[in-house]
Design a protein around this motif. Structure first.
Motif, PDB file in Angstrom:
ATOM      1  N   PRO A  47       0.199  -1.312  -0.256  1.00 28.90           N
ATOM      2  CA  PRO A  47       0.252   0.041   0.577  1.00 28.90           C
ATOM      3  C   PRO A  47       1.123   1.260  -0.260  1.00 28.90           C
ATOM      4  O   PRO A  47       2.192   0.962   0.720  1.00 28.90           O
ATOM      5  N   LEU A  48       0.326   1.982  -0.546  1.00 34.06           N
ATOM      6  CA  LEU A  48       0.852   3.261  -0.395  1.00 34.06           C
ATOM      7  C   LEU A  48       1.295   4.030   0.121  1.00 34.06           C
ATOM      8  O   LEU A  48       0.172   4.469   1.314  1.00 34.06           O
ATOM      9  N   VAL A  49       2.048   4.971   1.504  1.00 40.18           N
ATOM     10  CA  VAL A  49       2.176   6.018   2.721  1.00 40.18           C
ATOM     11  C   VAL A  49       1.948   6.951   2.586  1.00 40.18           C
ATOM     12  O   VAL A  49       2.325   8.423   1.096  1.00 40.18           O
ATOM     13  N   PRO A  50       0.372   8.283   2.809  1.00 40.25           N
ATOM     14  CA  PRO A  50       0.403   9.731   2.679  1.00 40.25           C
ATOM     15  C   PRO A  50       2.097   9.571   2.719  1.00 40.25           C
ATOM     16  O   PRO A  50       2.553   9.485   3.972  1.00 40.25           O
ATOM     17  N   ASP A  51       2.158  11.529   2.159  1.00 40.11           N
ATOM     18  CA  ASP A  51       3.748  11.815   1.917  1.00 40.11           C
ATOM     19  C   ASP A  51       3.297  13.028   2.974  1.00 40.11           C
ATOM     20  O   ASP A  51       2.132  14.028   3.307  1.00 40.11           O
ATOM     21  N   PRO A  52       3.908  13.174   4.398  1.00 45.04           N
ATOM     22  CA  PRO A  52       3.713  14.155   5.167  1.00 45.04           C
ATOM     23  C   PRO A  52       3.966  15.757   4.655  1.00 45.04           C
ATOM     24  O   PRO A  52       3.450  16.701   5.015  1.00 45.04           O
ATOM     25  N   ALA A  53       5.134  15.725   3.308  1.00 40.14           N
ATOM     26  CA  ALA A  53       5.058  16.556   2.026  1.00 40.14           C
ATOM     27  C   ALA A  53       4.168  17.468   1.309  1.00 40.14           C
ATOM     28  O   ALA A  53       3.659  18.511   0.561  1.00 40.14           O
ATOM     29  N   GLY A  54       3.502  15.752   1.445  1.00 44.60           N
ATOM     30  CA  GLY A  54       2.197  16.485   0.243  1.00 44.60           C
ATOM     31  C   GLY A  54       2.336  16.140  -0.468  1.00 44.60           C
ATOM     32  O   GLY A  54       1.896  17.247  -1.917  1.00 44.60           O
ATOM     33  N   ILE A  55       3.220  15.541  -2.099  1.00 43.21           N
ATOM     34  CA  ILE A  55       2.790  15.933  -2.786  1.00 43.21           C
ATOM     35  C   ILE A  55       3.681  14.051  -3.051  1.00 43.21           C
ATOM     36  O   ILE A  55       2.906  14.446  -4.282  1.00 43.21           O
TER      37      ILE A  55
END
Length: 468
Positions: A47-55
């Motif tokens: 699964p994909l992990v959300p990016d803390p930097a939002g990119i």
């Protein structure tokens, strides 16, 4: 090109489908066990992990860095990195690699490719290519203009002699800001700036809305996709003239020779199923569907009075809506149809096809098809594949240019799809996926606001879903 989006067409037609890819084998002609591609099954990297930097969301263990950023990083001459990075390839260098990066600038973008002396085809056009030197880990070293003054540079293709063919996705003629006709292919050298001086349009490849090309390393034949509608576009083959030998500078020399504008033979694809003519590729709905191909010569490849695709009646050629990315591998040419709807003249709707042309058998085979996506805002639903690259770890990587959430989508050898990356920044398309020469780095772009990215991780741990 239709002014209606896929979402509009879906709403108007009431079409519903699973929004998943029914895929056959990527390496062989699909058999009867064509698999349902399911992003939730045990394929891919997890699964994909959300990016803390939002990119950029990536699987666990993967990371990315920004190699170039429109308007923020700078060229060696001091100007900002141009807008709209699109089709991209890279070439091995002693320090790592050099990326050749298209810029799909059509006129209104804020950062044009600088019109530098000697490297500019038409000062009135703002597209072109920049070369980005990186080290073995994908870290940026420097960036500079390699070709300027071209228009709407979308995708392109690698040549066997290690150059890049950049494609203008336009049929624009001289007029207004433009001083020359456009809709051509140009060759770009990754290392020799002298070879890029005084850019020469390869007019023998035709003048139309080029998207991408794939080059046969054995014959130097060039296969070309056309992204156009009203009527839908065509798939082309250019066969070099007798005695032509591909190599650095050979295409330029041919273009500048007497009769160079019409050198070789340019033909459009015409498909048959048994003795029945196939008018449109959207007719195919099952992976493994194979059509026999005949080729029909283009009457006027420079389209002086009539667009190339309009020079044929529908019973002479096989059309497809939005032909997009192309890549040569496994002895043939992969190419992508992004989506189709009956409202745009297609026979049947879909949200993406991947085809493979085999020059030995002169057949084209459907490898992957994405059903119509009923909810593009749901993560895990895919639509609108565009650029394509073949992965050294098996299968292909597709850049999504659809509605809603945007992904880099992988399809394994066993024909099952998985999410490789997700754009957490906005709804802009992914473009230009390509692996570094050693396979350690996947480069890809988010076209707007304009990020060139280097992705690294445990590539060798790909779960193929039944095949390794």
């Amino acid at each position: 090109m239709t002014s209606l989006s896929r979402r509009d067409l879906l709403a108007r037609s009431g079409v519903t489908a699973m929004g998943l890819a029914f895929a056959g084998s990527i390496d062989t002609v699909a058999g009867p066990r064509a698999a349902l591609a399911d992003a939730g099954s045990q394929v891919g990297y997890g699964p994909l992990v959300p990016d803390p930097a939002g990119i950029l969301a990536l699987p666990k263990g993967f990371s990315y860095k920004i190699v170039a950023e429109t308007g923020k990083t700078t060229l060696v001459t001091g100007e900002p990195t141009p807008s709209d990075p699109d089709g991209t390839a890279n070439f091995r260098s002693p320090t790592g690699a050099t990326l050749v990066n298209n810029h799909e600038v059509g006129g209104s973008e804020p950062f044009r490719v600088p019109a530098l002396p000697g490297l500019t085809y038409d000062p009135g056009a703002g597209g072109g290519t920049t070369n980005i030197e990186v080290d073995h880990d994908g870290n940026r070293l420097r960036e500079y203009v390699s070709v300027a003054g071209t228009h709407n540079n979308c995708a392109g293709g690698l040549t066997p002699w290690n150059t890049w063919l950049t494609c203008e996705e336009t049929e624009a003629r001289a007029g207004g800001a433009l001083q020359k006709d456009h809709g051509y292919v140009f060759e770009v050298d990754a290392f020799d700036q002298q070879a890029n001086m005084d850019p020469v349009p390869l007019k023998f490849l035709g003048r139309y809305a080029h998207e991408a090309v794939a080059v046969d390393p054995h014959t130097s034949a060039i296969y070309e996709t056309e992204d156009a509608g009203g009527p839908n576009g065509l798939y082309y083959r250019w066969t070099p003239p007798k005695g032509f030998k591909g190599g650095k500078g050979a295409l330029r020399k041919l273009a500048l020779a007497d009769g160079g504008d019409t050198a070789g033979t340019l033909e459009a694809m015409n498909c048959y199923y048994g003795g029945r003519h196939v008018a449109d590729l959207s007719e195919a709905t099952r992976p493994g569907t194979t059509y026999k191909v005949r080729w029909v010569e283009v009457p006027d490849r420079d389209a002086r009075t009539t667009s190339v695709r309009k020079q044929f009646t529908d019973d002479q050629v096989t059309r497809s809506h939005k032909l997009e990315g192309a890549w040569w591998d496994k002895g043939g040419a992969y190419f992508v149809a992004s989506f189709a709807r009956t409202e745009d003249g297609s026979v049947r709707p879909h949200d993406g096809q991947v085809w493979f042309y085999d020059p030995e058998s002169q057949t084209v085979t459907l490898k992957v098809i994405f059903g119509v996506n009923p909810d593009p805002d749901t993560d895990g639903n895919y639509d609108g594949p565009d650029n394509i690259t073949v992965s050294p770890y098996g299968g292909v990587i597709l850049a999504e240019d659809g509605e809603g959430i945007q992904h880099l989508v992988g399809v394994t050898r066993s024909g099952r799809s998985y999410p490789l990356a997700r754009n957490d920044l906005n709804g802009s398309e992914f473009t230009g996926p390509n692996f570094s020469p050693d396979g350690r780095v996947l480069f890809a772009n988010i076209q707007s606001p304009g990020h060139v990215l280097a992705i690294t991780g445990p590539w060798e741990h790909l779960r193929q879903g039944g095949q390794r």
